[in-house]
Design an enzyme around this catalytic site. Structure first.
Site, mmCIF file in Angstrom:
data_model
loop_
_atom_site.group_PDB
_atom_site.id
_atom_site.type_symbol
_atom_site.label_atom_id
_atom_site.label_comp_id
_atom_site.label_asym_id
_atom_site.label_seq_id
_atom_site.Cartn_x
_atom_site.Cartn_y
_atom_site.Cartn_z
ATOM 1 N N ASN A 217 14.716 22.652 91.911
ATOM 2 C CA ASN A 217 13.404 22.095 92.269
ATOM 3 C C ASN A 217 13.559 21.209 93.497
ATOM 4 O OD1 ASN A 217 14.015 19.269 91.384
ATOM 5 N ND2 ASN A 217 14.315 20.347 89.449
ATOM 6 N N ALA A 281 16.191 11.916 87.009
ATOM 7 C CA ALA A 281 16.530 13.265 87.466
ATOM 8 C C ALA A 281 15.389 14.230 87.163
ATOM 9 C CB ALA A 281 17.800 13.745 86.767
ATOM 10 N N ASP A 285 13.855 22.436 83.289
ATOM 11 C CA ASP A 285 13.545 22.586 81.868
ATOM 12 C C ASP A 285 14.165 23.848 81.280
ATOM 13 O OD1 ASP A 285 12.011 20.260 81.466
ATOM 14 O OD2 ASP A 285 10.387 21.171 82.603
ATOM 15 N N PRO A 313 18.671 21.233 77.427
ATOM 16 C CA PRO A 313 18.530 20.012 76.620
ATOM 17 C C PRO A 313 17.674 19.002 77.361
ATOM 18 C CG PRO A 313 20.706 20.123 77.640
ATOM 19 C CD PRO A 313 20.040 21.435 77.900
ATOM 20 N N LYS A 347 3.642 12.140 77.213
ATOM 21 C CA LYS A 347 5.086 12.370 77.404
ATOM 22 C C LYS A 347 5.896 11.216 76.808
ATOM 23 C CE LYS A 347 5.917 14.852 80.887
ATOM 24 N NZ LYS A 347 5.926 15.323 82.258
HETATM 25 O O1 C5P Z 1 9.055 16.732 80.641
HETATM 26 P P1 C5P Z 1 9.324 16.259 82.024
HETATM 27 O O2 C5P Z 1 10.383 17.046 82.745
HETATM 28 O O3 C5P Z 1 8.122 16.065 82.897
HETATM 29 O O4 C5P Z 1 9.881 14.767 81.792
HETATM 30 C C1 C5P Z 1 10.300 13.978 82.825
HETATM 31 C C2 C5P Z 1 11.259 12.953 82.339
HETATM 32 O O5 C5P Z 1 12.182 13.520 81.416
HETATM 33 C C3 C5P Z 1 12.128 12.421 83.470
HETATM 34 O O6 C5P Z 1 12.470 11.090 83.164
HETATM 35 C C4 C5P Z 1 13.327 13.328 83.422
HETATM 36 O O7 C5P Z 1 14.472 12.715 83.980
HETATM 37 C C5 C5P Z 1 13.492 13.558 81.941
HETATM 38 N N1 C5P Z 1 14.053 14.871 81.576
HETATM 39 C C6 C5P Z 1 15.336 14.950 81.065
HETATM 40 N N2 C5P Z 1 15.834 16.165 80.674
HETATM 41 C C7 C5P Z 1 15.095 17.279 80.771
HETATM 42 C C8 C5P Z 1 13.803 17.215 81.302
HETATM 43 C C9 C5P Z 1 13.306 15.998 81.690
HETATM 44 O O8 C5P Z 1 16.008 13.919 80.973
HETATM 45 N N3 C5P Z 1 15.604 18.439 80.401
#
Ligand code: C5P
Length: 413
Positions: A217, A281, A285, A313, A347
């Protein structure tokens, strides 16, 4: 006479090496020295040859109560005190005023006079108060140098907007002595996170499709790296776990480089226990479920390959929901393109983190990959605190101030 002022306790007797370079703003240096001594700072001064055209070594030495140094090759100075010791014996180096020329030398590691040699030889924090013509400040070369120096850990105070000596208007005036001394106080003052451990995640992750292709990304890592640096400046022992970024490792931070989400998770678990975790970070996903061992070939007439994805994860969620060694404060970011607060609130609940910093990354905001950010901080179910748009470094410092306040409250400090 030393006059006690509120908020200066941490700086009494701290040693500042003040490097004066040749600009008209050097005329403010006597006031800077006088006020600095009133705050209890011990100042030793170095002047470049050009600086001596604007303020004399005698004036500076009389006000500082110490000999002023000007010459790299002065035998007497070398015999009394090697030039390296000048910077070793300081707690902080301040360059005020800092011309475009000294910024260029510092950014490129040049050392052709006493001032630039000391700046290259030092391992101490450096604060710079630029002063120059607004066009020089705006020039791409100066922009590059400032960016480089900030990445190297140099702190800036000013320049301020206004009329400059050459009759033009714009950013270029040296910050006022009192403003410079406040920045000195912030750098020398007490470290609110001393003794605490912090974990920060930053950057994107790269998830391999085959040995040469990956899913990723647009995250630059700027916000996460700035948070890691600000936590370290506040005295925390910081581990930064970063995906692939084009940024240098922040000074004073233990940086662990990873590529995939699963590697990031493993590095984070190794860094525990910590008092605070900030997950900035942009973790992918999903990852390609079965990365090909060899480069996928394009065959004539064959259908385009279909990628099957597997869920990665969630590192933030994992940290927030740990039963053992849960950080006292777990902070996430919510990058959203619409319904910012509502999505961020949902969230925060779903991930179980304590705070979430919501930011609008919609098309046209320039946040992803850019220098600036606009944050809404959610600390509980009802609360939504909007911060004005600011530089990502300022966002980081403000977040760290909030973290320090919250942990101090918890500790009853
Ligand atoms: O669900 P989303 O990706 O929008 O969530 C964002 C938050 O979750 C950020 O703080 C990101 O660093 C964390 N995150 C994570 N591991 C993932 C996905 C998101 O730590 N696999």
């Amino acid at each position: 006479m030393h006059v006690e002022r509120p908020g200066i306790a941490g700086q009494m007797g701290k040693r500042v090496l003040l490097i004066v370079t040749g600009g008209i703003a050097a005329c403010k240096v006597p006031e800077l020295i006088r006020r600095g001594r009133e705050r209890g700072l011990a100042l030793r001064c170095v002047l470049t040859r050009a600086a001596t055209q604007f303020v004399t070594p005698l004036t500076v030495a009389s006000l500082a109560g110490e000999k002023a140094y000007t010459d790299l090759f002065s035998l007497t100075d070398e015999a009394e005190m090697g030039h390296i010791r000048l910077s070793r014996e300081a707690d902080l180096l301040v360059v005020a005023p800092a011309t475009a020329d000294i910024l260029a030398k510092m950014a490129n590691g040049l050392a052709d006079d006493l001032a630039s040699t000391l700046l290259l030889a030092t391992d101490k924090p450096v604060l710079v108060a630029p002063a120059m013509n607004p066009r020089m400040w705006a020039h791409p070369a100066t922009r590059r140098n400032v960016e480089r120096l900030a990445a190297d850990g140099v702190r800036f105070v000013g320049p301020e907007e206004g009329d400059v000596a050459c009759g033009e208007t714009g950013p270029g005036r040296m910050a006022e002595p009192e403003t410079i001394l406040e920045a000195v106080a912030a750098m020398l003052g007490p470290k609110p996170l001393a003794g605490l451990r912090a974990l920060v995640t930053s950057g994107p992750t790269h998830e391999p499709i085959d040995p040469v292709r990956y899913v990723a990304n647009r995250s630059s890592g700027r916000q996460g790296h700035a948070v890691a640096r600000a936590l370290a400046e506040a005295g925390a022992d910081v581990t930064l776990v970063t995906g692939p970024v084009a940024l240098s490792d922040p000074p004073g931070v233990t940086t662990v480089h990873v590529v995939t989400a699963r590697e990031m998770l493993e590095a984070c678990e190794k860094a525990l226990p910590v008092d605070v975790a900030v997950c900035a970070a942009a973790v992918c996903d999903w990852r390609p479920a079965r990365p090909a061992p060899d480069k996928i070939k394009k065959a004539e007439g064959a259908a385009a390959p279909v990628l099957e994805l597997a869920e990665n994860p969630d590192i933030l969620c994992g940290l927030a929901r740990r039963e053992r060694a849960r950080p006292r404060l777990v902070i996430g970011f919510a990058a959203e393109t619409e319904a910012l607060v509502a999505h961020a609130r949902e969230k925060r609940r779903r991930k179980g983190c304590d705070w979430i910093l919501a930011n609008d990354v919609g098309a046209g905001t320039g946040v992803l990959g850019g220098d600036r950010n606009r944050i809404v901080l959610l600390r509980d179910e009802e609360d939504a605190e909007s911060w004005p748009e600011m530089d990502k470094r300022e966002v980081a410092r403000r977040l760290v101030a909030e973290i320090a306040r919250a942990l101090a409250r918890e500790d009853g400090r």
